[in-house]
Structure formats: C-alpha cells, structure tokens
Design a protein around this motif. Structure first.
Motif, PDB file in Angstrom:
ATOM      1  N   TYR A   1       1.562  10.954   2.095  1.00 46.18           N
ATOM      2  CA  TYR A   1       1.379   9.540   1.731  1.00 46.18           C
ATOM      3  C   TYR A   1       2.567   9.011   0.923  1.00 46.18           C
ATOM      4  CZ  TYR A   1      -3.512  10.292   3.039  1.00 46.18           C
ATOM      5  OH  TYR A   1      -4.661  10.599   3.722  1.00 46.18           O
TER       6      TYR A   1
ATOM      7  N   GLU B   1      -0.010   4.075   1.908  1.00 47.40           N
ATOM      8  CA  GLU B   1      -0.287   4.437   3.292  1.00 47.40           C
ATOM      9  C   GLU B   1       0.408   5.752   3.672  1.00 47.40           C
ATOM     10  OE1 GLU B   1       3.438   1.844   3.376  1.00 47.40           O
ATOM     11  OE2 GLU B   1       1.558   1.960   2.234  1.00 47.40           O
ATOM     12  N   LYS B   2       0.135   6.183   4.884  1.00 45.12           N
ATOM     13  CA  LYS B   2       0.752   7.428   5.361  1.00 45.12           C
ATOM     14  C   LYS B   2       2.274   7.258   5.403  1.00 45.12           C
ATOM     15  CE  LYS B   2      -2.308  10.674   6.473  1.00 45.12           C
ATOM     16  NZ  LYS B   2      -2.477  11.135   7.845  1.00 45.12           N
TER      17      LYS B   2
END
Length: 224
Positions: A65, A84-85
């Motif tokens: 992440y 987010e990733k």
C-alpha cells in the motif's frame, strides 16, 4: 477527663491505610496500562489492512500500500496514513508470509550491518547519521526528489536499494555512508523493513522529521 485530640497527620494508622490504598491503586493502574500498551503495539494483520482497520503497527503486507504522512489536527502532529494499493518491487500482492519473511530479512540485515551504530530507529541507536524511522516518507526519494535521477531508478524502492548496495557511488551527505557489502536481496529486505517502519504510528516521533524540500540537500535523510 477529656480525651486527647491527635492530628490525623501524625496518625500512624492513617498513613498505613493511605499507603495501602495508594499501592493498590498504582498496581491496578500499572496492570491496566500494561494490557492497553500490549493491545496498541500488537501488529495488525492483512485482514485489518483489507478492512481498512487502522493499527498503530500495521501488518507486514502494508508494503502493498501507499503510505503518506498527514497532519492530524486533533493530535497536533503528522501520522502515517495507509492509502490505496501501490506496487513494491513490481508487485502489490505480497502475501502475509512473503511480506513477513521480507521484513524479517530486513530486520536481520539492519542488525547484521549494525545500522544503529550510526542511525536511529524508533529512538534506538546513534545520532551520527539521519534517523531512519520515517526515511521512506522523505520526499527526496519520491518522484520529485533527487534520488531517482541520481540512481537512474524508476521507483523509490529501486532507488533506495541501489543506494544501499553502492552508497559510495551516490555522495548525498557530508557524512558518507560506508559500503557495507549489502546484497540486492538484503537491500530489498531493508527497504521493505524501512517502509513498514514508516507505517508505524509513533505519536509524531521523531519530532524533527517533517516533509522536507525535494532539493536533494535538505530533508530528514540529510538531517537538516
């Protein structure tokens, strides 16, 4: 015959009872603080991250992440925020076992190379070289920083890995980091370890760390 009045401040039974109450209260408080601290410093899991549950010490898969450092006005200092990733060495699907193994390798590497002889991690170590607790968050390693170009790298982790393997090729600080013979695999583990370290909510520690300029001269990694 009148009864002699004795001040409570000179009463031995009073002080005995007071000592017993204070000791009992302090013991209960200490036990409560111990369990509260254990809960807060327990490492989270991959399930926590997927569910968006915030832990002071996120699980190893936090390397999948994006991590930022944002001001928490209520607490009065910046805190890590898991976003987010984000690909890490080309992947954003490191399993819990793989990520834990990589972090373990980095932790052992930091110990084997005696990083804390010069650096500081979580308040432990020396202050000769920059604190590494939040080094992953230093924008000097980011897209507008100087390290990507200097190391001819496409990503932050690649730049940090190259620097660790050949620090003498990248003179970035008055106090040059020695070449410690760090291998590519060890560097990968160390970078993962530092990324995970940056995700830990340390209550604003180190206090002198801030999001610095990207001029390649100032910044946490430069100790300025």
């Amino acid at each position: 015959m009148s009864k002699k009045v004795v001040s409570v401040w000179t009463s031995i039974p009073f002080w005995r009872r007071s000592a017993a109450w204070v000791t009992g209260f302090a013991s209960i408080l200490l036990i409560w603080l111990t369990f509260d601290s254990m809960d807060q410093i327990s490492m989270g899991t991959d399930a926590d991250l997927k569910a968006g549950v915030t832990k002071r010490v996120p699980g190893p898969t936090v390397i999948n992440y994006k991590i930022t450092y944002e001001m928490d006005t209520k607490r009065g200092h910046e805190v890590p925020v898991i976003g987010e990733k984000e690909k890490f060495f080309g992947r954003d699907d490191w399993t819990e076992e793989e990520a834990a193994e990589l972090l373990h390798l980095g932790k052992l590497g930091s110990q084997a190379k005696n990083c804390m002889n010069c650096h500081t991690l979580l308040g432990n170590g020396a202050y000769y070289a920059p604190d590494l607790t939040k080094s992953w968050l230093d924008p000097a390693w980011g897209p507008n920083g100087s390290y990507l170009g200097m190391t001819n790298s496409a990503t932050k982790e690649e730049a940090m890995s190259k620097f660790l393997q050949n620090p003498s090729q990248y003179p970035t600080h008055q106090r040059m980091m020695p070449n410690l013979g760090i291998t590519e695999k060890e560097a990968m583990g160390l970078v993962a370890f530092l990324k995970h370290m940056s995700s830990i909510d340390t209550n604003g520690f180190p206090r002198n760390f801030a999001r610095m300029s990207t001029d390649g001269v100032t910044g946490a990694i430069h100790g300025k």
